[in-house]
Write an enzyme that holds these catalytic residues in place. Structure first.
Site, PDB file in Angstrom:
ATOM      1  N   GLY A 156     -14.024  16.547  12.558  1.00  0.00           N
ATOM      2  CA  GLY A 156     -13.956  16.954  11.168  1.00  0.00           C
ATOM      3  C   GLY A 156     -15.351  17.246  10.642  1.00  0.00           C
ATOM      4  O   GLY A 156     -16.348  16.751  11.174  1.00  0.00           O
ATOM      5  N   CYS A 157     -15.418  18.050   9.591  1.00  0.00           N
ATOM      6  CA  CYS A 157     -16.727  18.429   9.051  1.00  0.00           C
ATOM      7  C   CYS A 157     -17.463  17.238   8.449  1.00  0.00           C
ATOM      8  O   CYS A 157     -18.645  17.009   8.736  1.00  0.00           O
ATOM      9  CB  CYS A 157     -16.573  19.544   8.018  1.00  0.00           C
ATOM     10  SG  CYS A 157     -15.314  19.241   6.749  1.00  0.00           S
TER      11      CYS A 157
END
Length: 316
Positions: A127-128
């Site tokens: 995930g970012c």
């Protein structure tokens, strides 16, 4: 005169399942510049046809899943049925990020992580937000500066492109607020991977937010230095980061005037696959704020996916 025989290099075949979404489009754009890769597409009319999807999966070397979690799990189940004909998989959903049998796709997380990705059949793209948080926390846990059970808070702001179709449409229509906190129930779906791969035994508090800009991200971790093991200085922390990422391709530690300016904007790395780390603070106060800056669509999504694709196909 004898004709010279020429050998055509075999291209690696990649299928982006969900290529019309934000991440899928970004990955396709990046792969268009990779000469050794051929991107395959399924007939839009057959994208939900199970037999057509199985045929596509059996005829590519790697599939990238840019799908909702349940749909990603369905595609993985379909690949399982193909046995030795199954392609390698990069999953950009959250479905398999802490699942057994999947390698976490943050190549700079540990010295051996890129090698693990290179030999993996299944990789979960990070995930970012966790990419930034793990980049800041893991080196300090490994160095013994942050104890695994230390109470960590991670604050972050992202451009609206990371929020999915409805958020993107709201911001582009001008109906969304200029800035908002969210995930205040403290159960954001990124927390499990953030905790696991940071090396923390205590669940961190994670407070995400979104601003009225398309892409770009800042992830920050505040620390009381006098509450940490060995009471490290700002220079000690900076040195740990510098050593940890000294051979990293896409992660760098920013020092000097840029790290002392006291201001940082989120969009400076847009369009790149880089991540920058900053150590802000004041020695007299024994306080620090660690910040990771990245493009949420770059190193936070499509850039990481392409990095993993290349590693898994032996292209870097």
């Amino acid at each position: 005169m004898t004709a010279m025989a020429t050998t055509k290099t075999k291209l690696a075949r990649v299928f982006i399942d969900g290529e019309a979404g934000t991440t899928g489009l970004e990955i396709r754009e990046r792969l268009a510049g990779v000469a050794q890769i051929e991107v395959k597409s399924i007939d839009p009319a057959k994208r939900k046809d199970r037999a057509a999807r199985a045929e596509m999966l059996s005829n590519v070397d790697l599939v990238v899943l840019c799908l909702p979690d349940d749909a990603a799990r369905e595609t993985v189940a379909l690949a399982d049925e193909l046995g030795p004909n199954a392609p390698k998989i990069v999953d950009a959903s959250t479905a398999h990020r802490i699942a057994d049998g999947w390698v976490y796709g943050f190549a700079e997380m540990t010295p051996g992580q890129a090698g693990a990705i290179r030999t993996a059949a299944r990789v979960a793209n990070p995930g970012c937000y966790p990419t930034g948080g793990i980049a800041l926390i893991r080196p300090l846990v490994e160095a013994g500066i942050v104890e695994p059970d230390y109470p960590i808070t991670v604050n972050a702001v992202s451009g609206y492109s990371g929020g999915g179709r409805s958020m993107i449409e709201a911001y582009e229509a001008g109906t969304a607020p200029a800035f908002e906190l969210y995930g205040l129930g403290l159960e954001h779906k990124h927390v499990p991977e953030l905790q696991k791969y940071s090396g923390l035994t205590r669940r961190p508090i994670f407070v995400p937010s979104v601003g009225n800009f398309r892409q770009g991200m800042l992830v920050s971790v505040p620390l009381h230095l006098d509450a940490l093991s060995g009471r490290p200085s700002l220079a000690d922390i900076e040195a740990v980061f510098g050593d940890y990422y000294k051979s990293a391709d896409f992660v760098s530690v920013v020092t000097g005037p840029a790290a002392k300016a006291g201001r940082l904007e989120a969009e400076a790395l847009n369009g790149t696959d880089r991540l920058e780390i900053f150590v802000f603070g004041k020695p007299e106060l024994n306080q620090a704020v660690l910040v990771a800056r990245l493009d949420n669509l770059g190193k936070g999504a499509a850039g990481a996916a392409v990095q993993n694709i290349k590693l898994m196909l032996g292209l870097n």
